[in-house]
Design a protein around this motif. Structure first.
Motif, PDB file in Angstrom:
ATOM      1  N   UNK A 117      55.168  23.785  32.097  1.00  0.00           N
ATOM      2  CA  UNK A 117      54.694  22.453  32.487  1.00  0.00           C
ATOM      3  C   UNK A 117      53.227  22.459  32.896  1.00  0.00           C
ATOM      4  N   UNK A 118      52.401  23.113  32.104  1.00  0.00           N
ATOM      5  CA  UNK A 118      50.964  23.102  32.357  1.00  0.00           C
ATOM      6  C   UNK A 118      50.484  24.082  33.413  1.00  0.00           C
ATOM      7  N   UNK A 119      51.376  24.951  33.888  1.00  0.00           N
ATOM      8  CA  UNK A 119      50.988  25.962  34.875  1.00  0.00           C
ATOM      9  C   UNK A 119      51.055  27.336  34.229  1.00  0.00           C
ATOM     10  N   UNK A 120      49.967  28.079  34.363  1.00  0.00           N
ATOM     11  CA  UNK A 120      49.884  29.426  33.818  1.00  0.00           C
ATOM     12  C   UNK A 120      50.112  30.433  34.933  1.00  0.00           C
ATOM     13  N   UNK A 121      51.073  31.332  34.720  1.00  0.00           N
ATOM     14  CA  UNK A 121      51.349  32.432  35.654  1.00  0.00           C
ATOM     15  C   UNK A 121      51.330  33.724  34.871  1.00  0.00           C
ATOM     16  N   UNK A 122      50.880  34.774  35.533  1.00  0.00           N
ATOM     17  CA  UNK A 122      50.845  36.091  34.899  1.00  0.00           C
ATOM     18  C   UNK A 122      51.668  37.042  35.749  1.00  0.00           C
ATOM     19  N   UNK A 123      52.622  37.702  35.100  1.00  0.00           N
ATOM     20  CA  UNK A 123      53.439  38.695  35.797  1.00  0.00           C
ATOM     21  C   UNK A 123      53.051  40.082  35.298  1.00  0.00           C
ATOM     22  N   UNK A 124      53.487  41.077  36.037  1.00  0.00           N
ATOM     23  CA  UNK A 124      53.195  42.473  35.688  1.00  0.00           C
ATOM     24  C   UNK A 124      51.699  42.686  35.500  1.00  0.00           C
ATOM     25  N   UNK A 125      50.906  42.111  36.399  1.00  0.00           N
ATOM     26  CA  UNK A 125      49.451  42.206  36.320  1.00  0.00           C
ATOM     27  C   UNK A 125      49.009  43.616  36.698  1.00  0.00           C
ATOM     28  N   UNK A 126      48.182  44.204  35.856  1.00  0.00           N
ATOM     29  CA  UNK A 126      47.600  45.515  36.132  1.00  0.00           C
ATOM     30  C   UNK A 126      46.089  45.378  35.998  1.00  0.00           C
ATOM     31  N   UNK A 127      45.352  46.105  36.814  1.00  0.00           N
ATOM     32  CA  UNK A 127      43.895  46.002  36.771  1.00  0.00           C
ATOM     33  C   UNK A 127      43.259  47.297  37.246  1.00  0.00           C
ATOM     34  N   UNK A 128      42.054  47.532  36.740  1.00  0.00           N
ATOM     35  CA  UNK A 128      41.263  48.633  37.290  1.00  0.00           C
ATOM     36  C   UNK A 128      40.788  48.184  38.665  1.00  0.00           C
ATOM     37  N   UNK A 129      40.404  49.103  39.509  1.00  0.00           N
ATOM     38  CA  UNK A 129      39.975  48.748  40.875  1.00  0.00           C
ATOM     39  C   UNK A 129      38.631  49.387  41.210  1.00  0.00           C
ATOM     40  N   UNK A 130      37.612  49.018  40.441  1.00  0.00           N
ATOM     41  CA  UNK A 130      36.268  49.514  40.713  1.00  0.00           C
ATOM     42  C   UNK A 130      35.517  48.480  41.538  1.00  0.00           C
ATOM     43  N   UNK A 131      34.526  48.920  42.229  1.00  0.00           N
ATOM     44  CA  UNK A 131      33.658  48.015  42.966  1.00  0.00           C
ATOM     45  C   UNK A 131      32.452  47.716  42.082  1.00  0.00           C
ATOM     46  N   UNK A 132      32.089  46.446  42.013  1.00  0.00           N
ATOM     47  CA  UNK A 132      30.957  46.043  41.180  1.00  0.00           C
ATOM     48  C   UNK A 132      29.707  45.852  42.030  1.00  0.00           C
ATOM     49  N   UNK A 133      28.569  46.008  41.383  1.00  0.00           N
ATOM     50  CA  UNK A 133      27.295  45.769  42.061  1.00  0.00           C
ATOM     51  C   UNK A 133      27.115  44.279  42.356  1.00  0.00           C
ATOM     52  N   UNK A 134      27.757  43.436  41.545  1.00  0.00           N
ATOM     53  CA  UNK A 134      27.629  41.986  41.708  1.00  0.00           C
ATOM     54  C   UNK A 134      28.716  41.483  42.660  1.00  0.00           C
ATOM     55  N   UNK A 135      28.330  41.038  43.870  1.00  0.00           N
ATOM     56  CA  UNK A 135      29.342  40.586  44.835  1.00  0.00           C
ATOM     57  C   UNK A 135      30.136  39.361  44.364  1.00  0.00           C
ATOM     58  N   UNK A 136      29.521  38.507  43.537  1.00  0.00           N
ATOM     59  CA  UNK A 136      30.233  37.332  43.033  1.00  0.00           C
ATOM     60  C   UNK A 136      31.378  37.770  42.114  1.00  0.00           C
ATOM     61  N   UNK A 137      31.136  38.736  41.248  1.00  0.00           N
ATOM     62  CA  UNK A 137      32.199  39.213  40.365  1.00  0.00           C
ATOM     63  C   UNK A 137      33.291  39.925  41.158  1.00  0.00           C
ATOM     64  N   UNK A 138      32.904  40.663  42.209  1.00  0.00           N
ATOM     65  CA  UNK A 138      33.908  41.291  43.071  1.00  0.00           C
ATOM     66  C   UNK A 138      34.838  40.224  43.657  1.00  0.00           C
ATOM     67  N   UNK A 139      34.248  39.156  44.163  1.00  0.00           N
ATOM     68  CA  UNK A 139      35.042  38.075  44.760  1.00  0.00           C
ATOM     69  C   UNK A 139      35.898  37.373  43.701  1.00  0.00           C
ATOM     70  N   UNK A 140      35.348  37.197  42.503  1.00  0.00           N
ATOM     71  CA  UNK A 140      36.088  36.511  41.443  1.00  0.00           C
ATOM     72  C   UNK A 140      37.288  37.306  40.959  1.00  0.00           C
ATOM     73  N   UNK A 141      37.226  38.632  41.050  1.00  0.00           N
ATOM     74  CA  UNK A 141      38.403  39.446  40.727  1.00  0.00           C
ATOM     75  C   UNK A 141      39.596  38.999  41.565  1.00  0.00           C
TER      76      UNK A 141
END
Length: 161
Positions: free
Chosen positions: A101-125
């Motif tokens: 019904x127009x809502x997107x959900x993601x299950x089984x989410x996996x991600x790398x966990x590096x710290x970025x030099x750009x604080x905005x991208x860190x927050x957006x993660x």
């Protein structure tokens, strides 16, 4: 033949005739108004489907109405054939996407966990992870994908492959 009170057998018949004409006019106006409203429904009022997202790639353009500065590797989302979602902000991520019904959900989410030099991208993660885990409203126009919650909005541009 005239259609006035003289041609009718009685005054009550004339009143019934006037009421019928009035009802017909109101019905005609109602039908016309309903048709106009139906024509106002845009594509965005219809829930996005899996088919519209499959095999599509989108690049992030703005966050909460603020444009992102151009970069060498812009944040992106890509939907696979079976609605596998992959992408990157600061970190790369993947998971199984589903629309309801127009809502997107993601299950089984996996991600790398590096710290970025750009604080905005860190927050957006974190923002994207929260949005996709909890569910984000999806709007898709010709080339623009919007993911939104009550407090955040991410606008992506379709990339032709």
């Amino acid at each position: 033949m005239t259609h006035g009170p003289a041609s009718l057998k009685s005054i009550p018949e004339f009143i019934v005739l006037l009421k019928c004409k009035s009802v017909m006019k109101k019905t005609a106006v109602l039908v016309l108004f309903s048709s106009l409203l139906a024509g106002c429904v845009s594509e965005s009022d219809v829930a996005v489907t899996d088919t519209q997202l499959r095999n599509q790639r989108f690049v992030l353009q703005s966050v909460d109405g603020h444009s992102l500065p151009a970069g060498d590797t812009p944040p992106e989302l890509q939907f696979g054939e079976k609605m596998q979602l992959t992408g990157k902000m600061c970190n790369r991520f993947m998971g199984d996407a589903r629309l309801n019904n127009g809502t997107l959900k993601v299950s089984k989410m996996a991600a790398t966990r590096m710290s970025c030099a750009d604080p905005q991208l860190n927050a957006l993660d974190g923002t994207l992870d929260t949005m996709l885990s909890a569910g984000a409203q999806v709007d898709l126009t010709a080339s623009q994908l919007t993911l939104a919650t009550a407090t955040r909005s991410l606008v992506y541009q379709r990339v032709t492959q």
